[in-house]
Design a protein around this motif. Structure first.
Motif, PDB file in Angstrom:
ATOM      1  N   GLY A  11       0.824  -1.193   0.000  1.00  0.00           N
ATOM      2  CA  GLY A  11       0.000   0.000   0.000  1.00  0.00           C
ATOM      3  C   GLY A  11       0.864   1.250   0.000  1.00  0.00           C
ATOM      4  O   GLY A  11       1.652   1.466   0.926  1.00  0.00           O
ATOM      5  N   SER A  13       0.477   4.369   0.788  1.00  0.00           N
ATOM      6  CA  SER A  13      -0.518   5.179   1.481  1.00  0.00           C
ATOM      7  C   SER A  13       0.054   6.476   2.029  1.00  0.00           C
ATOM      8  O   SER A  13       1.268   6.660   2.139  1.00  0.00           O
ATOM      9  N   THR A  14      -0.869   7.349   2.442  1.00  0.00           N
ATOM     10  CA  THR A  14      -0.470   8.609   3.065  1.00  0.00           C
ATOM     11  C   THR A  14       0.192   8.367   4.409  1.00  0.00           C
ATOM     12  O   THR A  14       1.206   8.996   4.733  1.00  0.00           O
ATOM     13  N   SER A  37       1.981  -1.147  -4.999  1.00  0.00           N
ATOM     14  CA  SER A  37       0.789  -0.374  -5.325  1.00  0.00           C
ATOM     15  C   SER A  37       0.079  -1.067  -6.472  1.00  0.00           C
ATOM     16  O   SER A  37       0.722  -1.704  -7.320  1.00  0.00           O
ATOM     17  N   SER A  74      -1.089  -1.217   4.645  1.00  0.00           N
ATOM     18  CA  SER A  74      -1.932  -0.029   4.841  1.00  0.00           C
ATOM     19  C   SER A  74      -2.878   0.179   3.669  1.00  0.00           C
ATOM     20  O   SER A  74      -3.183   1.310   3.288  1.00  0.00           O
ATOM     21  N   THR A  75      -3.325  -0.926   3.099  1.00  0.00           N
ATOM     22  CA  THR A  75      -4.334  -0.870   2.048  1.00  0.00           C
ATOM     23  C   THR A  75      -5.705  -0.655   2.687  1.00  0.00           C
ATOM     24  O   THR A  75      -5.833  -0.581   3.906  1.00  0.00           O
ATOM     25  N   THR A  76      -6.741  -0.563   1.861  1.00  0.00           N
ATOM     26  CA  THR A  76      -8.083  -0.415   2.421  1.00  0.00           C
ATOM     27  C   THR A  76      -8.480  -1.702   3.156  1.00  0.00           C
ATOM     28  O   THR A  76      -7.960  -2.790   2.887  1.00  0.00           O
TER      29      THR A  76
END
Length: 336
Positions: A11, A13-14, A37, A74-76
Protein backbone atom coordinates in the motif's frame (compact mmCIF):
# COMPACT_ATOMS: atom_id res chain seq x y z
CA UNK A 1 19.25 -11.34 13.37
CA UNK A 2 22.64 -9.96 12.39
CA UNK A 3 21.72 -8.77 8.91
CA UNK A 4 19.64 -5.72 8.23
CA UNK A 5 15.86 -6.00 8.23
CA UNK A 6 14.05 -5.13 5.03
CA UNK A 7 10.47 -3.90 5.11
CA UNK A 8 7.99 -4.19 2.27
CA UNK A 9 5.11 -1.74 2.29
CA UNK A 10 1.87 -3.16 0.91
CA UNK A 11 0.00 0.00 0.00
CA UNK A 12 1.47 3.31 -1.14
CA UNK A 13 -0.52 5.18 1.48
CA UNK A 14 -0.47 8.61 3.06
CA UNK A 15 0.21 7.23 6.54
CA UNK A 16 3.17 5.27 5.21
CA UNK A 17 4.58 8.37 3.53
CA UNK A 18 4.02 10.71 6.48
CA UNK A 19 4.91 8.45 9.39
CA UNK A 20 5.92 4.86 8.75
CA UNK A 21 8.93 5.20 6.43
CA UNK A 22 10.62 7.43 8.99
CA UNK A 23 9.61 5.11 11.85
CA UNK A 24 11.15 2.07 10.14
CA UNK A 25 14.35 3.95 9.35
CA UNK A 26 14.62 5.07 12.98
CA UNK A 27 15.36 1.42 13.89
CA UNK A 28 19.02 0.41 13.64
CA UNK A 29 19.53 -1.82 10.62
CA UNK A 30 15.96 -1.47 9.32
CA UNK A 31 14.94 0.05 5.99
CA UNK A 32 12.04 0.07 3.56
CA UNK A 33 13.22 -1.94 0.56
CA UNK A 34 10.04 -2.32 -1.49
CA UNK A 35 6.56 -0.90 -1.95
CA UNK A 36 3.51 -2.40 -3.63
CA UNK A 37 0.79 -0.37 -5.33
CA UNK A 38 -1.99 -1.57 -7.62
CA UNK A 39 -0.61 1.00 -10.07
CA UNK A 40 3.01 0.26 -10.91
CA UNK A 41 3.46 3.79 -12.22
CA UNK A 42 2.24 5.24 -8.95
CA UNK A 43 4.32 2.77 -6.98
CA UNK A 44 7.50 3.73 -8.83
CA UNK A 45 6.84 7.43 -8.32
CA UNK A 46 6.21 6.77 -4.62
CA UNK A 47 9.40 4.71 -4.34
CA UNK A 48 11.46 7.39 -6.08
CA UNK A 49 10.06 10.08 -3.79
CA UNK A 50 10.94 8.15 -0.63
CA UNK A 51 14.16 6.46 -1.70
CA UNK A 52 12.70 2.94 -1.75
CA UNK A 53 14.67 0.61 -4.07
CA UNK A 54 11.86 -1.53 -5.52
CA UNK A 55 8.23 -1.10 -6.56
CA UNK A 56 5.78 -3.87 -7.41
CA UNK A 57 2.17 -4.03 -8.56
CA UNK A 58 1.24 -7.30 -6.81
CA UNK A 59 1.50 -8.66 -3.30
CA UNK A 60 2.99 -11.92 -4.58
CA UNK A 61 5.82 -10.09 -6.32
CA UNK A 62 6.69 -8.10 -3.20
CA UNK A 63 6.58 -11.18 -0.98
CA UNK A 64 8.86 -13.04 -3.40
CA UNK A 65 11.56 -10.38 -2.93
CA UNK A 66 14.22 -12.01 -0.70
CA UNK A 67 15.15 -8.61 0.72
CA UNK A 68 11.72 -8.34 2.40
CA UNK A 69 11.65 -9.69 5.97
CA UNK A 70 8.57 -7.88 7.28
CA UNK A 71 5.58 -6.12 5.76
CA UNK A 72 3.53 -3.12 6.75
CA UNK A 73 -0.01 -3.29 5.34
CA UNK A 74 -1.93 -0.03 4.84
CA UNK A 75 -4.33 -0.87 2.05
CA UNK A 76 -8.08 -0.41 2.42
CA UNK A 77 -9.63 -2.58 5.10
CA UNK A 78 -11.35 -5.19 2.95
CA UNK A 79 -7.96 -6.20 1.49
CA UNK A 80 -6.16 -6.84 4.76
CA UNK A 81 -7.12 -10.46 5.33
CA UNK A 82 -5.81 -11.94 2.09
CA UNK A 83 -2.64 -9.85 2.30
CA UNK A 84 -1.89 -10.89 5.88
CA UNK A 85 -2.51 -14.55 5.08
CA UNK A 86 -0.18 -14.33 2.09
CA UNK A 87 2.53 -12.64 4.14
CA UNK A 88 2.28 -15.22 6.90
CA UNK A 89 2.49 -18.04 4.36
CA UNK A 90 5.64 -16.43 2.98
CA UNK A 91 7.18 -16.27 6.45
CA UNK A 92 7.12 -12.47 6.71
CA UNK A 93 6.44 -10.62 9.94
CA UNK A 94 3.29 -8.48 9.71
CA UNK A 95 2.31 -5.04 10.99
CA UNK A 96 -1.23 -4.34 9.80
CA UNK A 97 -3.29 -1.18 9.91
CA UNK A 98 -6.49 -1.08 11.89
CA UNK A 99 -9.11 -2.35 11.69
CA UNK A 100 -7.55 -5.71 10.97
CA UNK A 101 -10.57 -6.81 8.94
CA UNK A 102 -14.29 -6.26 8.53
CA UNK A 103 -15.38 -9.33 10.50
CA UNK A 104 -14.16 -10.98 13.69
CA UNK A 105 -13.84 -14.32 11.95
CA UNK A 106 -11.47 -12.86 9.36
CA UNK A 107 -9.40 -11.04 11.97
CA UNK A 108 -9.14 -14.16 14.11
CA UNK A 109 -8.00 -16.21 11.11
CA UNK A 110 -5.31 -13.62 10.39
CA UNK A 111 -3.93 -13.79 13.91
CA UNK A 112 -4.02 -17.59 13.88
CA UNK A 113 -2.19 -17.75 10.55
CA UNK A 114 0.63 -15.56 11.84
CA UNK A 115 0.88 -17.61 15.04
CA UNK A 116 1.04 -20.86 13.05
CA UNK A 117 3.71 -19.41 10.75
CA UNK A 118 5.77 -18.26 13.73
CA UNK A 119 5.87 -14.62 12.63
CA UNK A 120 5.27 -11.51 14.71
CA UNK A 121 1.93 -9.82 14.10
CA UNK A 122 1.09 -6.32 15.25
CA UNK A 123 -1.81 -3.91 14.84
CA UNK A 124 -0.96 -0.29 14.08
CA UNK A 125 -2.92 1.37 16.89
CA UNK A 126 -0.65 4.34 17.49
CA UNK A 127 -2.24 6.04 20.50
CA UNK A 128 -1.11 3.64 23.24
CA UNK A 129 2.44 4.33 22.01
CA UNK A 130 2.20 8.00 22.99
CA UNK A 131 4.17 9.21 26.01
CA UNK A 132 1.02 10.97 27.24
CA UNK A 133 -1.07 7.80 27.27
CA UNK A 134 1.71 5.83 28.94
CA UNK A 135 2.01 8.51 31.63
CA UNK A 136 -1.77 8.44 32.18
CA UNK A 137 -1.77 4.67 32.56
CA UNK A 138 1.11 4.87 35.03
CA UNK A 139 -0.85 7.33 37.17
CA UNK A 140 -3.96 5.13 37.08
CA UNK A 141 -1.92 2.03 37.97
CA UNK A 142 -0.26 3.87 40.87
CA UNK A 143 -3.66 4.27 42.55
CA UNK A 144 -3.28 8.02 42.97
CA UNK A 145 -6.81 8.69 41.67
CA UNK A 146 -8.35 5.75 43.53
CA UNK A 147 -10.83 3.48 41.78
CA UNK A 148 -11.67 4.63 38.26
CA UNK A 149 -15.37 5.35 37.88
CA UNK A 150 -15.42 7.10 34.49
CA UNK A 151 -13.36 7.76 31.38
CA UNK A 152 -14.33 10.27 28.70
CA UNK A 153 -12.64 10.50 25.31
CA UNK A 154 -13.00 13.45 22.93
CA UNK A 155 -11.91 12.40 19.44
CA UNK A 156 -14.00 14.63 17.19
CA UNK A 157 -11.93 16.13 14.37
CA UNK A 158 -12.27 17.26 10.77
CA UNK A 159 -11.16 14.56 8.35
CA UNK A 160 -8.49 16.13 6.10
CA UNK A 161 -9.53 16.62 2.49
CA UNK A 162 -6.83 14.28 1.18
CA UNK A 163 -8.34 11.46 3.27
CA UNK A 164 -11.93 12.10 2.20
CA UNK A 165 -11.94 9.23 -0.27
CA UNK A 166 -12.87 5.64 0.64
CA UNK A 167 -13.35 6.58 4.31
CA UNK A 168 -16.53 8.48 3.46
CA UNK A 169 -17.76 6.93 0.22
CA UNK A 170 -16.92 3.21 0.25
CA UNK A 171 -18.87 1.21 2.86
CA UNK A 172 -17.59 -2.06 1.44
CA UNK A 173 -14.05 -1.01 2.40
CA UNK A 174 -15.05 -0.38 5.99
CA UNK A 175 -15.42 3.37 5.64
CA UNK A 176 -17.04 5.53 8.29
CA UNK A 177 -16.03 6.94 11.65
CA UNK A 178 -16.71 3.76 13.63
CA UNK A 179 -14.13 1.57 11.91
CA UNK A 180 -11.76 4.51 11.47
CA UNK A 181 -11.78 6.19 14.89
CA UNK A 182 -13.88 4.17 17.34
CA UNK A 183 -11.43 1.27 16.96
CA UNK A 184 -8.64 3.59 18.12
CA UNK A 185 -10.69 4.75 21.08
CA UNK A 186 -11.51 1.15 21.98
CA UNK A 187 -7.81 0.27 22.05
CA UNK A 188 -7.13 3.38 24.14
CA UNK A 189 -9.80 2.37 26.65
CA UNK A 190 -8.42 -1.15 26.90
CA UNK A 191 -4.86 0.13 27.35
CA UNK A 192 -5.62 2.79 29.95
CA UNK A 193 -8.02 0.76 32.08
CA UNK A 194 -6.49 -2.68 31.57
CA UNK A 195 -9.84 -4.35 30.93
CA UNK A 196 -12.18 -5.10 28.06
CA UNK A 197 -15.57 -3.38 27.58
CA UNK A 198 -18.51 -5.64 28.41
CA UNK A 199 -21.21 -3.94 26.35
CA UNK A 200 -21.92 -0.74 24.46
CA UNK A 201 -24.73 1.66 23.65
CA UNK A 202 -24.16 3.94 20.68
CA UNK A 203 -25.67 6.47 18.31
CA UNK A 204 -24.29 7.27 14.87
CA UNK A 205 -24.65 10.53 12.97
CA UNK A 206 -24.62 11.81 9.42
CA UNK A 207 -23.13 15.26 9.91
CA UNK A 208 -22.85 16.28 6.29
CA UNK A 209 -19.52 14.89 5.07
CA UNK A 210 -20.49 11.32 4.22
CA UNK A 211 -23.59 10.13 2.40
CA UNK A 212 -23.26 6.34 2.69
CA UNK A 213 -21.48 5.90 6.02
CA UNK A 214 -21.65 7.54 9.46
CA UNK A 215 -19.38 10.53 10.08
CA UNK A 216 -20.06 10.93 13.80
CA UNK A 217 -20.73 8.72 16.81
CA UNK A 218 -21.21 8.82 20.56
CA UNK A 219 -20.68 5.69 22.61
CA UNK A 220 -21.14 4.50 26.19
CA UNK A 221 -19.20 1.43 27.28
CA UNK A 222 -19.59 -0.54 30.51
CA UNK A 223 -16.43 -2.06 32.00
CA UNK A 224 -16.09 -5.16 34.20
CA UNK A 225 -14.86 -2.97 37.07
CA UNK A 226 -18.07 -0.95 36.95
CA UNK A 227 -16.43 2.07 35.32
CA UNK A 228 -18.37 3.85 32.57
CA UNK A 229 -16.73 5.11 29.39
CA UNK A 230 -18.07 7.82 27.10
CA UNK A 231 -16.57 8.62 23.68
CA UNK A 232 -17.30 11.12 20.92
CA UNK A 233 -15.91 10.61 17.42
CA UNK A 234 -16.44 12.75 14.34
CA UNK A 235 -15.11 13.61 10.89
CA UNK A 236 -16.86 17.01 10.77
CA UNK A 237 -15.72 18.96 13.85
CA UNK A 238 -12.77 21.24 13.03
CA UNK A 239 -12.22 23.20 16.25
CA UNK A 240 -13.01 20.96 19.23
CA UNK A 241 -9.52 19.69 19.92
CA UNK A 242 -9.02 16.21 21.31
CA UNK A 243 -8.49 14.88 24.79
CA UNK A 244 -9.58 12.58 27.55
CA UNK A 245 -10.53 12.64 31.22
CA UNK A 246 -10.19 9.88 33.80
CA UNK A 247 -12.19 10.30 36.99
CA UNK A 248 -11.54 8.28 40.11
CA UNK A 249 -12.69 8.20 43.72
CA UNK A 250 -9.63 10.15 44.85
CA UNK A 251 -8.68 12.28 41.87
CA UNK A 252 -8.99 13.07 38.18
CA UNK A 253 -6.70 13.22 35.17
CA UNK A 254 -7.25 15.79 32.41
CA UNK A 255 -5.40 15.35 29.11
CA UNK A 256 -5.61 17.74 26.16
CA UNK A 257 -4.51 17.32 22.52
CA UNK A 258 -3.56 13.68 23.08
CA UNK A 259 -5.75 11.76 20.58
CA UNK A 260 -3.36 12.48 17.75
CA UNK A 261 -0.55 11.03 15.69
CA UNK A 262 1.70 13.92 16.69
CA UNK A 263 3.92 13.71 19.79
CA UNK A 264 2.30 16.45 21.83
CA UNK A 265 -0.32 17.12 24.52
CA UNK A 266 -0.54 18.03 28.19
CA UNK A 267 -1.70 15.98 31.16
CA UNK A 268 -2.83 17.37 34.52
CA UNK A 269 -3.49 15.42 37.72
CA UNK A 270 -5.98 16.85 40.24
CA UNK A 271 -6.28 15.42 43.79
CA UNK A 272 -6.92 16.73 47.29
CA UNK A 273 -3.26 17.81 47.30
CA UNK A 274 -3.89 20.18 44.38
CA UNK A 275 -3.07 20.33 40.69
CA UNK A 276 0.07 18.92 39.09
CA UNK A 277 1.06 18.99 35.43
CA UNK A 278 2.83 15.76 34.53
CA UNK A 279 6.30 15.94 33.04
CA UNK A 280 6.05 14.31 29.61
CA UNK A 281 9.04 13.39 27.45
CA UNK A 282 7.35 13.14 24.05
CA UNK A 283 8.54 10.68 21.44
CA UNK A 284 7.51 9.62 17.95
CA UNK A 285 4.55 7.26 18.42
CA UNK A 286 5.29 5.14 15.37
CA UNK A 287 9.02 4.87 16.00
CA UNK A 288 8.17 3.71 19.53
CA UNK A 289 5.83 1.06 18.13
CA UNK A 290 8.43 -0.08 15.58
CA UNK A 291 11.06 -0.39 18.32
CA UNK A 292 8.79 -2.87 20.11
CA UNK A 293 8.16 -4.69 16.84
CA UNK A 294 11.89 -4.91 16.10
CA UNK A 295 12.55 -6.31 19.58
CA UNK A 296 9.79 -8.90 19.12
CA UNK A 297 11.33 -10.01 15.83
CA UNK A 298 14.77 -10.18 17.41
CA UNK A 299 14.02 -11.64 20.83
CA UNK A 300 10.48 -13.02 20.67
CA UNK A 301 7.43 -11.68 22.46
CA UNK A 302 4.66 -9.36 21.35
CA UNK A 303 4.40 -6.19 19.32
CA UNK A 304 3.40 -3.02 21.19
CA UNK A 305 -0.15 -3.72 20.02
CA UNK A 306 -0.61 -7.39 19.21
CA UNK A 307 -2.87 -9.04 16.68
CA UNK A 308 -5.08 -10.12 19.57
CA UNK A 309 -5.35 -6.48 20.66
CA UNK A 310 -6.48 -5.62 17.13
CA UNK A 311 -9.15 -8.33 17.25
CA UNK A 312 -10.51 -6.97 20.52
CA UNK A 313 -10.67 -3.35 19.33
CA UNK A 314 -12.49 -4.57 16.22
CA UNK A 315 -14.93 -6.52 18.40
CA UNK A 316 -15.80 -3.33 20.29
CA UNK A 317 -16.20 -1.32 17.08
CA UNK A 318 -18.48 -3.93 15.52
CA UNK A 319 -20.61 -3.93 18.67
CA UNK A 320 -20.81 -0.13 18.43
CA UNK A 321 -21.93 -0.36 14.79
CA UNK A 322 -24.59 -2.91 15.73
CA UNK A 323 -25.83 -0.81 18.63
CA UNK A 324 -26.04 2.33 16.50
CA UNK A 325 -27.92 0.45 13.79
CA UNK A 326 -30.38 -1.32 16.07
CA UNK A 327 -30.76 1.23 18.86
CA UNK A 328 -30.06 -1.17 21.71
CA UNK A 329 -27.43 -2.25 24.21
CA UNK A 330 -25.06 -4.75 22.58
CA UNK A 331 -22.78 -7.22 24.33
CA UNK A 332 -19.25 -7.22 22.91
CA UNK A 333 -18.49 -10.61 21.37
CA UNK A 334 -14.83 -11.46 21.86
CA UNK A 335 -13.47 -14.60 20.17
CA UNK A 336 -12.73 -17.39 22.62
Amino acid sequence: MSKGIGWGFIGASTIARQWMVKAVRAQVGHDVVAVMSSSLERGRAYADELGIPEAYDSVDALLADPAVDAVYISTTNELHKDQVLAAAAAGKHVLCEKPLALTLQDATEMVAACRTAGVVMGTNHHLRNAATHQAIRAEIDSGVIGDVVALRIFHAVELPSNLQTWRINKPQAGGGVILDIVVHDADTVRFLLGEDPLDVMACAQHGGMAANVEDGSMVIMRMPSGALVQTHESFVVPFAGTGLEVHGTQGSIFARDVMTQRPLGEVELVTAQGRRTLSIEHHDLYAHSLAHFARAMREGGEAAVSGEDGVKSLAVALAVAESASEGRLVRVQYPV
